[in-house]
Design a protein around this motif. Structure first.
Motif, short mmCIF file in Angstrom:
data_model
loop_
_atom_site.label_atom_id
_atom_site.label_comp_id
_atom_site.label_asym_id
_atom_site.label_seq_id
_atom_site.Cartn_x
_atom_site.Cartn_y
_atom_site.Cartn_z
N LYS A 110 0.83 -1.20 0.00
CA LYS A 110 0.00 0.00 0.00
C LYS A 110 0.88 1.26 0.00
O LYS A 110 0.61 2.22 -0.73
N GLN A 111 1.94 1.22 0.80
CA GLN A 111 2.85 2.38 0.84
C GLN A 111 3.50 2.62 -0.53
O GLN A 111 3.58 3.75 -0.99
N LEU A 112 3.95 1.53 -1.14
CA LEU A 112 4.61 1.67 -2.46
C LEU A 112 3.63 2.24 -3.47
O LEU A 112 3.97 3.10 -4.29
N LYS A 113 2.39 1.75 -3.42
CA LYS A 113 1.39 2.25 -4.38
C LYS A 113 1.13 3.73 -4.17
O LYS A 113 0.96 4.48 -5.13
N SER A 114 1.14 4.14 -2.90
CA SER A 114 0.84 5.55 -2.62
C SER A 114 1.96 6.46 -3.12
O SER A 114 1.77 7.65 -3.27
N LEU A 115 3.13 5.89 -3.35
CA LEU A 115 4.23 6.70 -3.86
C LEU A 115 4.20 6.84 -5.39
O LEU A 115 5.01 7.54 -5.98
N GLY A 116 3.26 6.14 -6.00
CA GLY A 116 3.06 6.31 -7.44
C GLY A 116 4.17 5.71 -8.30
O GLY A 116 4.45 6.20 -9.39
N PHE A 117 4.80 4.65 -7.84
CA PHE A 117 5.85 4.03 -8.64
C PHE A 117 5.23 3.30 -9.83
O PHE A 117 4.22 2.63 -9.71
N ALA A 118 5.89 3.44 -10.96
CA ALA A 118 5.39 2.87 -12.21
C ALA A 118 5.73 1.38 -12.28
O ALA A 118 6.52 0.93 -13.10
N LEU A 119 5.13 0.63 -11.37
CA LEU A 119 5.45 -0.79 -11.24
C LEU A 119 4.37 -1.65 -11.88
O LEU A 119 3.18 -1.33 -11.80
N ASP A 120 4.80 -2.74 -12.48
CA ASP A 120 3.85 -3.71 -13.00
C ASP A 120 3.48 -4.69 -11.89
O ASP A 120 4.14 -5.71 -11.69
N TRP A 121 2.44 -4.33 -11.17
CA TRP A 121 2.05 -5.14 -10.01
C TRP A 121 1.50 -6.51 -10.40
O TRP A 121 1.34 -7.37 -9.55
N GLU A 122 1.20 -6.69 -11.67
CA GLU A 122 0.69 -7.99 -12.08
C GLU A 122 1.77 -9.07 -12.02
O GLU A 122 1.49 -10.25 -12.17
#
Length: 851
Positions: A110-122
RNA sequence: GCCCGGGUGGUGAAACUGGUAGACACAGGGGACUUAAAAUCCCCAGGCGCAAGCCGUGGCGGUUCGAGUCCGCCCCCGGGCACCA
């Protein structure tokens, strides 16, 4: 658009936009140039710390930049989820490590997502998932069958009270961290990976890694430690049996100066001497106390004890006494060294201490004698003296002659020795990948067959600090031999967590693949084009990964990839102060956020106490770690200012490779800057659009852009951030904030800013009507025409000291400048009556008058 | 102890290949606006000196017309040393 910058709503909007479009989902695409950008995955310790934010922002800035440059980018994320802290937490809270780990992962995701990193979470993976560690086990069984994984004894730290093996980290000043008991060495059977089989290739290939920092390559070279020398045998007789004591030396030229032998405490010759001599036994027992930590062993006082045995010098036939030395490592060479006190500092100290003879056999820069005290010159190469037939030979000649003579006597030959040791992977711990071996009384060690993999780790156990709970769990270890079917016992040791992290980057390419460790998608994405992580991983993790990549290659997986990481960026550590209380005799680490510090004028700490007044001990500054509880949680920062400020500030604070002493003092400034960007954009959006151009401002903006583009490429992001500030400064000075120059400048600014503060850039890009997605906009190019200048300002120096400047037409050549400069008043003044000897001109920049 | 880095104003830093040391910021000082505060804006600012100028990139020495940058020695700080990750 809103009147003021509201990071919360801007960030929510941007993240929803990316999510709905699957903006960061990566797919194999044949036509496009791929770029695999990877930051080291985190250990799910509970919360992100500033080191993570820095690491992932660096990666994110790069990927967003490369997207704008048109690459097909993959940036995945996962969890290095096995490890010791989960067991410690389990002991403290009576919660199973699995539960603790999965909770931490959920929070940190959740923290990483809130930082807006352009990650392929899939593509997310967690190494503690059976889908993942199954392949650790699968590869282990292949390595076992090939002899690349094998069993031998290894030495570990043993806590005699808890009856358990301790990690180096759990040994504090020679004592067990929980019990305070003096730690002992203990030999136990373990599995090892034969990394030494790849030593030569791992060393050589470093020369073909231009994208790695020299620093890291040097460290790895030294670690692998190839040395060329001679293996020399010293014959002796023990209990009527003829035997040979073998040593390795890089200084065979000094063989004639050997006056004693020293063997490790674990050496067979020492053990047999101990049977006869109680003093030797006592000394060896003494050596076996204490830790196995090499950094500590290297600092203990060098001590020895004669064994009473002697060996025969292979050339001179002299008798040479054999000692046990606590400084001799069983793990290097064959656990024995020849002592040449005249030409080796350590041997000299040892001989001086115990009154052993010192026999000079090399002519050194200070002469032929070796007198106290020790001088470094004594160890230099030189001509042989006092060496009989070898007298007069230089180093190379002596080594050749001596090794030839030894070879004829079958008592030696030239040899290559490696410092690199095989990788011990067994851990007597619960929270790791079970080693897939069954011990059968009849068939021996049998690897678990593929169709029985994974050997699943039960997830509901709670370790109690007294050893591996798996070893106390018959339902886990009782099994049948896969070969003969008889009752057998499963191995209860688990693997080193470095195994998990040695190949995770390949798994990201195909995390859903159930039938194989990796598939052809790994061949598409691998190698990683840019790997980013802390400098603390310069040796172990990176070397193990290079080793694993080759093992996998030789197993037919990704056959074309030997090196996993083409380019490496080693991030500097984020440091913080650490404090502990020592009330109970056991250190309790206190987070710096909870410590109030009083300092003197020079910043030296006078006193430090917790917020409720308890005295704490300052333990210096060091890397943010779970064990020292000095991690700074970025959450407060994100809550207060938003992700863009946190990202911008960490990039602005220092270049990526610098160590960074964390301070959140100047975060305000970054926030203020983003607000000013918003304010200017608002002014622009409300103003009248005109076609007006401001040549001077345009030149400033394009000059700054040029530098920023260069800095972006060389990954110096702090000056890219500065460039954004400079461009805004130029824009704010414009007389007409609605002019064409303002529009152009803003569009440049937002694109420069897009990798660093992506939410803000995204929102303003749309609001100002530049387009629908700034990430799809091309990276801005400086306009050469805007940079043109008619006049150049030259710095004028007299004798290398700046005295003034002069403007000259761009076209002015050397002779024109040489004519102008001597007549300048400030030049005349500083030259006085001296004669001008020469005039140095650096084109377009500087003129130095030498008198 | 061994191997690898780093050290520049009060602070984070900049200075790409040897060419204006301190860009861009933070903290600070002064001012404007305000009833006041916050926010915002403007100005100052390496040290010493009234000034001319001198000194200044951890310390000492060297190379060079010119050194933060190259070389040698030393000091301090950080990372790694094989079971923290």
């Amino acid at each position: 658009m809103e009147d003021t910058y509201d990071p919360r709503s801007v960030e929510r909007k941007a993240q929803a936009f990316w999510e709905s479009r699957r903006s960061f989902h990566a797919e194999e695409a044949a036509g496009k140039k791929k770029f695999y950008c990877l930051s080291m995955f985190p250990y799910p310790s509970g919360k992100l710390h500033m080191g993570h934010v820095r690491n992932y922002t660096i990666g994110d800035v790069l990927t967003r930049y490369l997207r704008m440059r048109g690459f097909n980018v993959l940036q995945p994320m996962g969890w290095d989820a096995f490890g010791l802290p989960a067991e410690n937490a389990a002991m403290a809270n009576k919660v199973p490590p699995a539960r603790w780990t999965y909770d931490n992962i959920a929070y940190m995701r959740k923290q990483l997502k809130s930082l807006g990193f352009a990650l392929d979470w899939e593509r997310e993976i967690a190494t503690c998932s059976p889908d993942y560690y199954k392949w650790n086990q699968w590869l282990f069984t292949r390595m076992f069958r090939k002899g690349l994984a094998y069993k031998k004894t290894g030495i570990v730290n043993w806590d005699p009270v808890d009856q358990t093996v301790l990690a180096n980290e759990q040994v504090i000043e020679g004592r067990g961290w929980r019990t305070g008991a003096l730690v002992e060495k203990r030999e136990i059977p373990m599995y090892f990976f034969r990394i030494s089989a790849y030593a030569e290739e791992l060393l050589k290939a470093l020369d073909e890694l231009p994208g790695w920092p020299e620093q890291v390559k040097t460290m790895q070279k030294n670690w692998i430690g190839k040395s060329e020398g001679v293996r020399i045998g010293f014959p002796y007789e023990l209990d009527g049996k003829k035997q040979v004591l073998w040593v390795f030396t890089t200084r065979a030229d000094t063989l004639m100066g050997a006056t004693f032998m020293a063997v490790a405490a674990e050496h067979p010759i020492a053990e047999s001497a101990a049977k006869r001599d109680s003093r030797v036994k006592a000394f060896i027992d003494e050596c076996k106390k204490g830790t196995v930590i090499e950094a500590e062993l290297a600092q203990i006082e060098k001590k020895g004890m004669p064994t009473g045995l002697s060996v025969t010098h292979p050339i001179s036939g002299e008798r040479i006494p054999v000692w046990v030395g606590n400084y001799v490592l069983m793990t290097y060479g064959e656990g024995a060294v020849m002592g040449v006190p005249a030409h080796d500092e350590r041997d000299y100290a040892f001989a001086a201490k115990y009154g052993l003879p010192i026999k000079p056999v090399i002519r050194h820069p200070l002469g032929d004698k070796v007198d106290p005290p020790w001088r470094p010159e004594y160890a230099e190469y030189g001509t042989c003296i006092n060496s009989g037939k070898y007298d007069g030979l230089d180093f190379q000649e002596a080594v050749e002659a001596i090794s030839k003579d030894l070879k004829e006597k079958h008592l030696g030959e030239k040899q290559i020795q490696w410092r690199l040791r095989d990788w011990g992977v067994s851990r007597q711990r619960y929270w790791g990948t079970p080693i897939p071996i069954v011990h059968c009384p009849a068939c021996g060690d049998v690897p678990v067959p593929d169709d029985e993999l994974p050997v699943k780790l039960p997830e509901d156990l709670v370790p109690d600090g007294t050893g591996n709970p798996l070893a106390k769990m018959p339902s886990f270890y009782e099994t049948k031999c896969p070969e003969c079917g008889r009752a057998a016992k499963r191995e209860t040791d688990t693997m080193d967590t470095f195994v998990d992290s040695s190949w995770y980057f390949s798994r990201y390419a195909c995390p859903d693949q159930q039938a194989a460790m990796v598939d052809e998608r790994a061949s598409y994405w691998m190698p990683v084009d840019q790997y980013i992580g802390g400098i603390e991983h310069a040796i172990l993790h990176l070397l193990y990964s290079r080793f694993f990549q080759r093992v996998m290659r030789d197993e037919g997986l990704m056959p074309k990839v030997a090196e996993p990481f083409t380019n490496l960026l080693t991030q500097g550590m984020v440091l913080a102060e650490s404090y502990y209380t020592d009330a109970s005799g056991r250190r309790e680490w206190v987070n710096p956020a909870d410590v109030v510090v009083e300092r003197d004028a020079k910043g030296k700490i006078l006193s430090a106490r917790t917020k409720n007044g308890k005295e704490v001990v300052y333990d210096g500054i060091g890397t943010m770690s779970k064990s020292k509880n000095n991690g700074v949680d970025p959450q407060a920062l994100i809550d207060k200012y938003g992700a863009d400020t946190a990202r911008f500030y960490t990039m602005f604070a220092s270049p990526p490779t610098n160590t960074l002493e964390w301070s959140d003092e100047s975060v305000e400034g970054s926030y203020r800057f983003l607000r000013r960007v918003w304010a200017f954009a608002l002014q622009f959006s409300k103003g009248h659009k005109t076609a007006g151009q401001d040549t001077a401002a345009r030149r400033e903006i394009h000059a700054t852009l040029k530098q920023a583009s260069y800095d972006m490429q060389r990954q110096q992001f702090n000056t890219v951030a500065s460039a954004c500030m400079k461009i805004l400064n130029s824009l704010e000075k414009l007389e007409d904030p609605g002019s064409a120059t303002a529009a152009e400048g803003l569009s440049i600014l937002l694109r420069l800013l897009a990798p660093i503060a992506p939410h803000l850039a995204h929102d303003l890009w749309i609001e100002l009507g530049f387009g629908e997605d700034v990430m799809k906009a091309p990276w801005p190019e400086p306009d050469a025409a805007a940079l043109e200048q008619d006049e150049i300002e030259y710095v004028v120096q007299v004798n290398g000291v700046k005295r003034g400047s002069v403007r000259a037409p761009k076209a002015a050549d050397r002779s024109a400048l040489e004519l102008i400069v001597p007549s300048l008043d400030f030049v005349k003044k500083h030259i006085g009556d001296k004669i001008i000897k020469r005039i140095v001109i650096v084109p377009g920049k500087l003129i130095n008058v030498v008198a």
